[in-house]
Scaffold this active site. Structure first.
Site, short mmCIF file in Angstrom:
data_model
loop_
_atom_site.label_atom_id
_atom_site.label_comp_id
_atom_site.label_asym_id
_atom_site.label_seq_id
_atom_site.Cartn_x
_atom_site.Cartn_y
_atom_site.Cartn_z
N CYS A 119 0.72 -1.03 -0.54
CA CYS A 119 -0.07 0.02 0.12
C CYS A 119 0.78 1.09 -0.09
O CYS A 119 2.18 1.57 -0.87
CB CYS A 119 -1.50 0.47 0.94
N HIS A 177 -3.29 -6.12 1.74
CA HIS A 177 -2.53 -6.24 2.66
C HIS A 177 -2.95 -7.63 2.88
O HIS A 177 -3.55 -8.69 3.62
CB HIS A 177 -3.22 -5.13 3.56
N GLU A 199 -0.69 -8.70 5.30
CA GLU A 199 -0.57 -8.46 6.42
C GLU A 199 -1.89 -8.78 7.25
O GLU A 199 -2.05 -9.60 8.53
CB GLU A 199 0.65 -8.06 6.77
#
Length: 222
Positions: free
Chosen positions: A85, A194, A196
């Protein structure tokens, strides 16, 4: 592997990225934007957030952080670097990746569970996936539209530098539905969604993002 996660003023996904690194089987090392060295890490993650308040352009100030001098040098030497991002935006501003990220075409922030197709599994960050594999991970951005001039776009498409592509819906107007790209060498990857936030069953939308971090364990790259 020792994976450094850089915290910039305004980063908000750095702790999440550190946890994902550990869940992927690596050692997470905290790096600060003002660090003058990379503390002996083998790879670097630039996390999401709003570094330096996204003033000027997203990532434009972070590109000049002291730690980025070392990241750019290491990336050019072949070190694996992942920008997520805001980290993707920083990599483009640092000219480690082609193209740029601009405001979403609908002018609104978007947050959704996004289906992607992995187009390139030959990078240090995507080798855990099969080419063409469809995965669902979290997307949240206001300036995530990937753009490039026609010549650059043709080159990255022709040379297999598109890492991931949006499926079902293009959430931000990115050209050719591009969600992530890599450099010519393949060691630097930028991804707008994302991964994560998709590494545990308890939170996020499943485990589909874990491969971006476990890939480092499964393969060794020169």
């Amino acid at each position: 592997m020792k994976v450094g996660v850089v915290t910039f003023p305004g980063s908000l996904d750095d702790v999440d990225a550190q946890r994902a690194v550990r869940l992927g089987g690596n050692e997470a090392v905290a790096l600060w934007h003002g660090d003058a060295d990379l503390k002996g890490v083998d790879a670097v993650v630039l996390p999401g957030g709003f570094s330096y308040g996204d003033y000027l352009r997203c990532g434009a100030i972070s590109r000049f952080a002291p730690v980025m001098d070392k990241v750019v040098e290491a990336a050019k030497g072949g070190m694996p670097v992942l920008g997520i991002c805001n980290g993707f935006q920083i990599l483009c501003e640092s000219h480690l990746l082609p193209g740029a990220l601009i405001r979403n075409d609908h002018r609104k922030f978007v947050c959704r569970d996004q289906l992607l197709r992995v187009e390139n599994n030959r990078t240090p960050w995507t080798s855990a996936y099969a080419e063409g594999q469809e995965i669902r991970i979290v997307l949240k951005n206001g300036e995530g539209g990937f753009v490039a001039d026609a010549e650059t776009l043709a080159r990255i498409e022709g040379e297999g530098q598109v890492v991931a592509r949006y499926l079902e819906v293009n959430p931000n107007g990115s050209l050719n539905d591009i969600a992530g790209v890599t450099n010519e060498r393949g060691n630097v990857v930028g991804l707008m969604p994302h991964p994560e936030h998709a590494v545990e069953e308890l939170t996020g939308c499943g485990l589909d993002g874990l491969g971006f971090f476990s890939s480092l364990v499964e393969r060794t790259f020169a």
